[in-house]
Scaffold this motif. Structure first.
Motif, PDB file in Angstrom:
ATOM      1  N   LEU A   1      -2.044  -0.955  -1.773  1.00 46.54           N
ATOM      2  CA  LEU A   1      -1.006   0.071  -1.782  1.00 46.54           C
ATOM      3  C   LEU A   1       0.335  -0.478  -2.254  1.00 46.54           C
TER       4      LEU A   1
ATOM      5  N   LEU B   1       3.976   8.579   1.839  1.00 49.45           N
ATOM      6  CA  LEU B   1       5.212   8.515   1.065  1.00 49.45           C
ATOM      7  C   LEU B   1       4.924   8.489  -0.427  1.00 49.45           C
ATOM      8  N   GLN B   2       3.914   7.748  -0.816  1.00 50.85           N
ATOM      9  CA  GLN B   2       3.577   7.709  -2.234  1.00 50.85           C
ATOM     10  C   GLN B   2       3.134   9.084  -2.717  1.00 50.85           C
TER      11      GLN B   2
ATOM     12  N   LEU C   1      10.219   1.326  11.523  1.00 52.35           N
ATOM     13  CA  LEU C   1      10.304   2.141  10.321  1.00 52.35           C
ATOM     14  C   LEU C   1       9.321   3.298  10.352  1.00 52.35           C
TER      15      LEU C   1
ATOM     16  N   LEU D   1       3.717  -8.114   5.125  1.00 53.62           N
ATOM     17  CA  LEU D   1       4.362  -7.226   6.090  1.00 53.62           C
ATOM     18  C   LEU D   1       5.840  -7.042   5.767  1.00 53.62           C
TER      19      LEU D   1
ATOM     20  N   LEU E   1       8.345  -3.267  11.326  1.00 55.63           N
ATOM     21  CA  LEU E   1       7.615  -2.151  10.736  1.00 55.63           C
ATOM     22  C   LEU E   1       7.453  -1.012  11.723  1.00 55.63           C
TER      23      LEU E   1
ATOM     24  N   GLN F   1      -7.498  -3.980   6.994  1.00 59.09           N
ATOM     25  CA  GLN F   1      -6.270  -3.228   6.751  1.00 59.09           C
ATOM     26  C   GLN F   1      -5.322  -3.990   5.863  1.00 59.09           C
TER      27      GLN F   1
ATOM     28  N   ARG G   1       7.551  -9.298  12.055  1.00 55.55           N
ATOM     29  CA  ARG G   1       7.474  -8.314  10.974  1.00 55.55           C
ATOM     30  C   ARG G   1       6.832  -7.021  11.476  1.00 55.55           C
TER      31      ARG G   1
ATOM     32  N   LEU H   1      -3.672  -2.549   2.496  1.00 57.81           N
ATOM     33  CA  LEU H   1      -2.220  -2.575   2.305  1.00 57.81           C
ATOM     34  C   LEU H   1      -1.859  -3.274   1.005  1.00 57.81           C
TER      35      LEU H   1
ATOM     36  N   THR I   1       6.092  -4.791   2.812  1.00 55.56           N
ATOM     37  CA  THR I   1       5.756  -3.415   3.195  1.00 55.56           C
ATOM     38  C   THR I   1       6.942  -2.728   3.850  1.00 55.56           C
ATOM     39  N   ALA I   2       7.635  -3.452   4.708  1.00 55.49           N
ATOM     40  CA  ALA I   2       8.786  -2.856   5.378  1.00 55.49           C
ATOM     41  C   ALA I   2       9.847  -2.433   4.362  1.00 55.49           C
TER      42      ALA I   2
ATOM     43  N   GLN J   1      13.739   7.096  -1.943  1.00 59.59           N
ATOM     44  CA  GLN J   1      13.281   7.767  -3.155  1.00 59.59           C
ATOM     45  C   GLN J   1      12.929   9.223  -2.861  1.00 59.59           C
TER      46      GLN J   1
ATOM     47  N   LEU K   1      -1.534  -1.163  12.030  1.00 63.51           N
ATOM     48  CA  LEU K   1      -1.726  -1.327  10.598  1.00 63.51           C
ATOM     49  C   LEU K   1      -2.244  -0.044   9.973  1.00 63.51           C
TER      50      LEU K   1
ATOM     51  N   MET L   1      -0.292 -12.652   4.729  1.00 67.17           N
ATOM     52  CA  MET L   1      -0.022 -11.562   5.679  1.00 67.17           C
ATOM     53  C   MET L   1       1.452 -11.454   6.011  1.00 67.17           C
ATOM     54  N   CYS L   2       2.069 -12.590   6.181  1.00 67.75           N
ATOM     55  CA  CYS L   2       3.465 -12.597   6.603  1.00 67.75           C
ATOM     56  C   CYS L   2       4.351 -11.936   5.554  1.00 67.75           C
TER      57      CYS L   2
ATOM     58  N   ILE M   1      -0.474   1.998   6.970  1.00 67.82           N
ATOM     59  CA  ILE M   1      -1.155   2.328   5.723  1.00 67.82           C
ATOM     60  C   ILE M   1      -1.061   3.819   5.465  1.00 67.82           C
TER      61      ILE M   1
ATOM     62  N   ILE N   1       4.631 -13.154  12.070  1.00 67.77           N
ATOM     63  CA  ILE N   1       3.900 -11.913  11.851  1.00 67.77           C
ATOM     64  C   ILE N   1       4.250 -10.887  12.928  1.00 67.77           C
TER      65      ILE N   1
ATOM     66  N   VAL O   1       6.150  11.248  -3.307  1.00 67.08           N
ATOM     67  CA  VAL O   1       6.821  10.945  -4.568  1.00 67.08           C
ATOM     68  C   VAL O   1       6.085  11.622  -5.720  1.00 67.08           C
TER      69      VAL O   1
ATOM     70  N   LEU P   1      10.845   3.709  -0.400  1.00 66.54           N
ATOM     71  CA  LEU P   1      10.130   4.960  -0.635  1.00 66.54           C
ATOM     72  C   LEU P   1      10.814   6.109   0.069  1.00 66.54           C
ATOM     73  N   ASN P   2      11.294   5.855   1.265  1.00 63.52           N
ATOM     74  CA  ASN P   2      12.017   6.903   1.985  1.00 63.52           C
ATOM     75  C   ASN P   2      13.246   7.364   1.222  1.00 63.52           C
TER      76      ASN P   2
ATOM     77  N   TYR Q   1       9.428  -1.895   1.206  1.00 65.47           N
ATOM     78  CA  TYR Q   1       8.863  -0.861   0.334  1.00 65.47           C
ATOM     79  C   TYR Q   1       8.927   0.504   1.009  1.00 65.47           C
ATOM     80  N   ILE Q   2       8.648   0.549   2.291  1.00 66.26           N
ATOM     81  CA  ILE Q   2       8.714   1.812   3.023  1.00 66.26           C
ATOM     82  C   ILE Q   2      10.135   2.345   3.031  1.00 66.26           C
ATOM     83  N   LYS Q   3      11.096   1.436   3.252  1.00 64.48           N
ATOM     84  CA  LYS Q   3      12.499   1.873   3.217  1.00 64.48           C
ATOM     85  C   LYS Q   3      12.851   2.492   1.879  1.00 64.48           C
TER      86      LYS Q   3
ATOM     87  N   VAL R   1       2.449   4.746   4.277  1.00 67.92           N
ATOM     88  CA  VAL R   1       2.720   4.360   2.886  1.00 67.92           C
ATOM     89  C   VAL R   1       2.019   5.320   1.940  1.00 67.92           C
TER      90      VAL R   1
END
Lengths: 460, 164
Positions: B125, A310-311, A287, B138, A284, B118, A280, B122, B141-142, B151, A300, B134-135, A304, A277, A314, B148-149, B144-146, A307
């Motif tokens: 979302l 970004l949504q 990013l 995360l 993140l 949180q 990760r 998440l 999410t990473a 996009q 976190l 959780m693992c 959130i 964790i 779009v 989305l960017n 997905y963020i890439k 994200v």
């Protein structure tokens, strides 16, 4: 008499690191005082002023009299049973009494062996699997020996580096083993037998096989800890318990695993999971912009928010690409004052309801625009009247932009209908005006700059 | 309007190029549809048009990723089921998601030490995040963020191109 010899070996091996110095002592004294010291030992043993503080004397003399006369030992305490190897120092002294005279010679040259044996045992257990538990147990054992036996000064200096090397987990293993003799494996059996005899004499026959099973150099640090625990408990008088029971002594002897070195599979799995964790989260952090938060919860939150942002982008971009800007702009204009979030994100559920209210007004706006454009083509006056009837007015574009930028935070520009004449272009004005409205309401900069860019492009 | 960008002949198989291709094709299709049908300015129509473009963007993004990622799979699944059955499925899946979310919340909150709340946010979302620990969450999410960017960049560029 066999157990006695083994017991003696046990003592010798456990008190091992002092062997070197004691051997020196022994060598020195042997020539001179062999007979004298044997008698002295007899005195001391018989007097049994054997308290922990006088261990030095006892040990030195015990080991210095390497070949004591055979009769001396047997004279001491014929009544004492050798099997009753209790934990009290008194008993220890008594138990050493009925040692077989034959075994003294064995004791003599087993000094070297036991010295090597115990050192190898320690090394082996250091290099064994459960380093921490074994090292801790061995260290504990050493310390107890130190405390209980009160080893001689030279022995102390020899002993103390051992716990230190044990304490620093891996690095000094080689260093510590370097000055010990190398060959370890050959003595496993003897060491095992040593411990068997030792433990067996202490705890009775019932538990011996249990401990022989435990005493394997395979895994099971805690087991080895236990195994250390029992002889350590046996030898231990300092922790002031002095209880003969092994079970209550063992938990007290077990050392808590150091942080990051737990051997419990659950904690290892937990640690792995936590590490994953953390990995990760670090990825993140790279990013997400503005990710200098150290706290996990705030990190976190940032993620959130990003994200969501970004949504939202779009969604806005997908809106801005619909056929005509006229269709898009009212929606965009209505969204942006609210930060765009509520209106757009409610698209799934009640976006229809919301847009009904907002879009209807813009709908009428568009209708109005068309009407005005038509009227303008016919008659300017009637167009103006129509506008005034609606509560609208005409103004130049520059003024409109100035007003819009000045009042960019106005929430609901109901006076939106700023229809500007565009230097003669009639029908094209709707797009122009709408776009200026768009730019005005987007002046907050909450939503993306692309829309603004597009408006600026179309204005020129 | 020049909808077709000059895509290079070499099939650069990056996610970006795949997404661009797919999205432009979908836009073409949508525009053709809109031209044939009457241009409606009612809010419902406007909303539908916006939704079509957004779905086209998301689907082309997920298709560009393929089945490699859990979130892309979940998104494709959702769109397909959404298109297939309509309102009923939406209602039922909404309830199911609700239940699953609650259930998942109970479980995950017990396990988690920090950031339980949180994590649930998440999960809502990120598509397909409800059934992840959780693992994995995360990691998804990473990625997905890439995506989305990417996009957003592509769509912005397209908007620029269209508006000139």
């Amino acid at each position: 008499m066999q157990p006695c010899s083994r017991e003696m070996q046990g003592i010798n091996s456990l008190l091992n690191p002092t062997q070197i110095s004691l051997q020196d002592l022994h060598d020195q004294q042997q020539q001179q005082q062999s007979q004298i010291q044997s008698s002295q030992i007899h005195h001391q043993v018989q007097n049994s002023h054997f308290d922990p503080t006088s261990h030095d004397d006892f040990l030195e003399q015990m080991f210095s009299t390497i070949p004591p006369p055979s009769c001396s030992w047997s004279d001491l305490n014929p009544a004492k049973t050798p099997a009753a190897w209790d934990l009290k120092p008194r008993d220890l002294s008594d138990d050493t009494a009925p040692l077989n005279p034959d075994n003294n010679n064995n004791v003599a040259f087993q000094f070297d062996d036991s010295a090597n044996l115990a050192s190898k045992l320690r090394n082996h257990q250091i290099s064994g699997s459960a380093k921490s538990a074994a090292a801790a147990a061995a260290m504990m054992l050493q310390q107890q020996l130190l405390m209980s036996r009160g080893v001689a000064g030279a022995g102390d200096s020899g002993l103390i580096p051992m716990p230190l090397s044990l304490g620093s987990a891996d690095d000094n293993v080689d260093g510590s083993s370097s000055f010990k003799s190398p060959n370890l494996r050959a003595h496993d059996d003897s060491v095992q037998a040593l411990f068997n005899g030792f433990a067996g004499s202490m705890h009775g026959p019932g538990q011996t096989p249990n401990q022989t099973q435990h005493f394997h150099h395979s895994q099971g640090g805690p087991v080895q800890g236990q195994n250390y625990g029992s002889p350590a408990a046996a030898m231990n008088q300092a922790p002031a318990s002095g209880s003969a029971g092994s079970a209550p002594a063992q938990p007290r002897q077990r050392v808590r695993a150091r942080r990051g070195q737990a051997t419990d599979p659950h904690s290892i799995a937990e640690r792995l999971r936590r590490e994953r964790i953390a990995e990760r989260m670090k990825a993140l952090q790279e990013l997400v912009p503005n990710a200098n938060k150290t706290d996990k919860a705030s990190m976190l939150d940032e993620i959130i928010d990003y994200v969501k942002f970004l949504q939202l982008q779009v969604k806005v971009l997908s809106m801005s690409r619909l056929g005509g800007a006229a269709a898009v702009a009212p929606l965009v204009a209505d969204m942006s004052p609210e930060g765009g979030g509520d209106c757009v994100q409610a698209g799934g559920g009640n976006g229809g309801a919301q847009r009904n209210q907002t879009a209807s007004s813009n709908d009428t706006l568009m209708v109005t625009e068309h009407q005005v454009a038509k009227l303008m083509e016919e008659d300017m006056g009637s167009a103006m009247q129509y506008l005034q009837g609606k509560g609208l007015c005409l103004m130049p574009i520059s003024l409109a932009t100035a007003i819009s930028t000045a009042t960019c935070h106005s929430r609901n520009p109901t006076n939106r209908p700023v229809l500007q004449p565009n230097g003669g272009e009639g029908p094209s004005s709707p797009s122009m005006s709408v776009l200026t409205v768009q730019s005005a309401t987007l002046g907050n900069g909450t939503v993306d700059a692309s829309v603004k860019d597009s408006t600026s492009v179309s204005k020129t | 309007m020049n909808p077709r960008r000059s895509i290079s002949s070499n099939p650069a198989s990056t996610v970006k190029s795949r997404f661009t291709n797919g999205f432009l094709k979908a836009l073409l299709r949508i525009n053709r549809q809109r031209i044939t049908s009457t241009t409606a300015y009612t809010p419902r129509e406007i909303f539908r048009g916006y939704l079509r473009v957004k779905i086209a963007a998301d689907v082309s993004m997920a298709s560009a990723i393929g089945s490699r990622r859990a979130w892309s799979r979940a998104m494709l699944r959702k769109v397909r089921s959404h298109g297939r059955d309509g309102a009923q499925v939406r209602r039922m899946s909404f309830l199911a998601m609700r239940k699953r979310n609650l259930y998942g919340k109970k479980i995950k909150c017990v396990e988690e030490d920090v950031g339980c709340y949180q994590a649930n946010v998440l999960r809502k979302l990120v598509p397909g995040g409800a059934a992840m620990d959780m693992c994995c969450l995360l990691g998804e999410t990473a990625h997905y963020i890439k995506c989305l960017n990417t996009q957003v960049k592509v769509m912005r560029r397209i908007a620029e191109v269209f508006s000139t």
